[in-house]
Every structure is written in C-alpha cells, then in structure tokens.
Design a protein around this motif. Sequence first.
Motif, PDB file in Angstrom:
ATOM      1  N   SER A   1      13.886  33.418  17.553  1.00  0.00           N
ATOM      2  CA  SER A   1      13.317  33.774  18.853  1.00  0.00           C
ATOM      3  C   SER A   1      12.566  35.094  18.816  1.00  0.00           C
ATOM      4  O   SER A   1      11.863  35.427  19.776  1.00  0.00           O
TER       5      SER A   1
ATOM      6  N   TRP B   1      11.806  30.617  22.902  1.00  0.00           N
ATOM      7  CA  TRP B   1      11.603  29.936  21.615  1.00  0.00           C
ATOM      8  C   TRP B   1      10.105  29.746  21.406  1.00  0.00           C
ATOM      9  O   TRP B   1       9.470  28.914  22.068  1.00  0.00           O
TER      10      TRP B   1
ATOM     11  N   VAL C   1      18.153  33.493  18.863  1.00  0.00           N
ATOM     12  CA  VAL C   1      18.169  32.047  18.665  1.00  0.00           C
ATOM     13  C   VAL C   1      17.454  31.779  17.345  1.00  0.00           C
ATOM     14  O   VAL C   1      16.386  32.343  17.089  1.00  0.00           O
TER      15      VAL C   1
ATOM     16  N   TYR D   1      22.590  33.950  28.038  1.00  0.00           N
ATOM     17  CA  TYR D   1      21.805  32.962  27.301  1.00  0.00           C
ATOM     18  C   TYR D   1      21.183  31.932  28.245  1.00  0.00           C
ATOM     19  O   TYR D   1      20.007  31.580  28.101  1.00  0.00           O
ATOM     20  N   GLN D   2      21.956  31.466  29.215  1.00  0.00           N
ATOM     21  CA  GLN D   2      21.409  30.504  30.170  1.00  0.00           C
ATOM     22  C   GLN D   2      20.244  31.104  30.968  1.00  0.00           C
ATOM     23  O   GLN D   2      19.279  30.410  31.298  1.00  0.00           O
TER      24      GLN D   2
ATOM     25  N   ARG E   1      17.628  32.875  27.587  1.00  0.00           N
ATOM     26  CA  ARG E   1      17.417  32.188  26.304  1.00  0.00           C
ATOM     27  C   ARG E   1      17.173  33.181  25.166  1.00  0.00           C
ATOM     28  O   ARG E   1      16.566  32.841  24.148  1.00  0.00           O
TER      29      ARG E   1
END
Length: 341
Positions: free
Chosen positions: A96, A312, A118, A304-305, A308
């Motif tokens: 990420s 990405w 990520v 994270y929700q 993120r």
Amino acid sequence: MPIDPIIGTIALDFPWPCLDPFLFCAHHDDDYPPGNEQLGVDAAARSGRNIGSDFVVKDGWRMYHGDVIPGFPRHPHRGFETVTLARHGFIDHADSMGATARFGEGDVQWMTAGRGVVHSEMFPLVNQTRRNRTELFQVWLNLPAHDKMVAPHFTMLWSEDIPRCTFKDDAGRATDVVVVAGRLGDASGPRTPPDSWAARPGAEVAIWTIRLSPGARWVLPPASAGLSRVIYPFLGDVLRVAGTDIRPPRAIQLRSDAATPLQAGGEAVEILLLQGRPIGEPVARHGPFVMNTQLELRQAYDDYQRTRFGGWPWDRNDPAHTRSDGRFAVHADGRREEPTA
C-alpha cells in the motif's frame, strides 16, 4: 561440570511456535508444477482444492490464498515485523506504500508493518518447462509498545550481501552458517530496518540458517544470558544436541549463555536458529494484527476498515511481474535497487 544447554523441546506443527520476541515461523516448501502463461497453475491441477484457502499438501504443493498464482493476495498487518527468507523460487511483493519487488534464491525481505501496511506475497511460477520449487521461512518478530505505530518500511537483504561462514571439524566435515541477522565471529548480518527490535542495542537478535554435512560436528557459540534461543531442525534424520538425539519435527530451546555441541547423523541436517532478548510485554494478537491490549486490537480493525492503511494502488489483489523480470525492488520513494553482481 558442564552446564546442560538444553532447556526443553517443542513439538512442531504448522506454523512453528516461537518464543518472545518472535511470534511464529511458517516454513513453506512447495514443489509446484511448470507454470502457465499467467505464472500460475493450470485449472486441471487446481481442481479439487479449496481455492482461496488451500493449506493441504496435495501433490507436494499448496495454493494458500491464491487463485491462479499461489501465495497470499493483499492483506493487512499492524504492530510487528515480517522477515521472509526466500531460499528457493521467487516472491512478488506489492504494498500500500506503492512499493514492489521480486526477490528469491537466498534473498531476505524485512518489513516493519508498524502502524499499518497492506501487502501481497505471490509465488510466480516462472519456469514453464520444469517444476518450480518455492521454499521460504516467514518469521514474525514483535515490536515493543513504543514502536507499534512507527511508519511502515521494508528493507531488501540481497543474497549477495548476506554473510556466509564455513567451519570444518577435525575430520574436515563442513558446517555452513548464513547470518541473516546478528553476529557470528567477525561476520555481521546486514543492517535491519531502523525501527526493528533487532536494531536495538542489547537485543541480540540472531536469525541464522545452519547446514551440517553428514556426521559434521560444530559448537554453537554462547551469547549473553537471558535471551530466547531456539533451534529448529527442518531437514535430516537426526540432530545430536549436547549428546541428546533429537528427531524432527521438534525444536530445541537452549540456554543462550551456554556453548552447544551439535552433530549431524548420517544425513545432512539443516537448522533455523531464532534468538533474541524478550520484549517482555503483553501480547494481544488476532489474525494479521499484533498489539498489547484488546482495545488496541479493536482500534486496529477499526482503523483498517476506515482507512485501508492508505489504500491499494494496484489493479489486482495478486499482482505479479513478468516471467522475464529479475530480482529488484522499487521503494515507496521511487528508488529502485537490484542485487550487486
């Protein structure tokens, strides 16, 4: 009277249990078939597998969470580090931060997840006419509370830059040691990421692979007292440790301040050594996050929700490079590096 260096033995399953400051170690060793045009496994060979969560060894290999290309498509981490020793085959990395890499054949990637990253780890099957063996260790190394939320970062330790030491016993039988981290005599492992527990003075983190040729004897030298020190024999029939025969799958916890005589049996023996000073803090762990409290774990999932961890930037969850690409890394700042010839 000599001190017995053996504290005890540990039964091994998948993944391997570890002692503080390590969290666990996964040993992946898969003999994949020749790759298709997508660098993956043909549909016929994938038939009958639990695609998306294939951890059963069938025909000598596993797909893990991969669909066509084996491996681990995008997933998050927070609060610890991954140290990936790619012994055979290749790993295609994307994250990420916008960084990407292909590494393997002895390279090591050391990634500090810190406050959140990520990434994906795919195993491209670059050989179309022969099998693609992919063998790696992934070690999870904890971060202390003070460093749980540092910026994410990864460092490539290219195989050409990792020290290798060879010792001969009185009969001329060789023991070879690869020093990924720590010090062995005059050899020091490459520089680790700046916020790693391994970068702390006095942590004495050591990650070595050791290969004793058949019948070879070697004495594992002592380190400081009070360290966690575990050896994991993963290849060979028997390892004699301070006069005691140990057969896999068992690990051996050792006194860190005692010299430990090792001897291979009739086959070569290979060992992973993990050593370090315990962090000594509470561990709250669930899935891909490792924090100190349950409240921090819930916050990690909420963060994270919501964010993120930066999103990405790639057009697929399992990005891979081309068949012809060599080993390289492109960092988040755009800097490109390749192994030194």
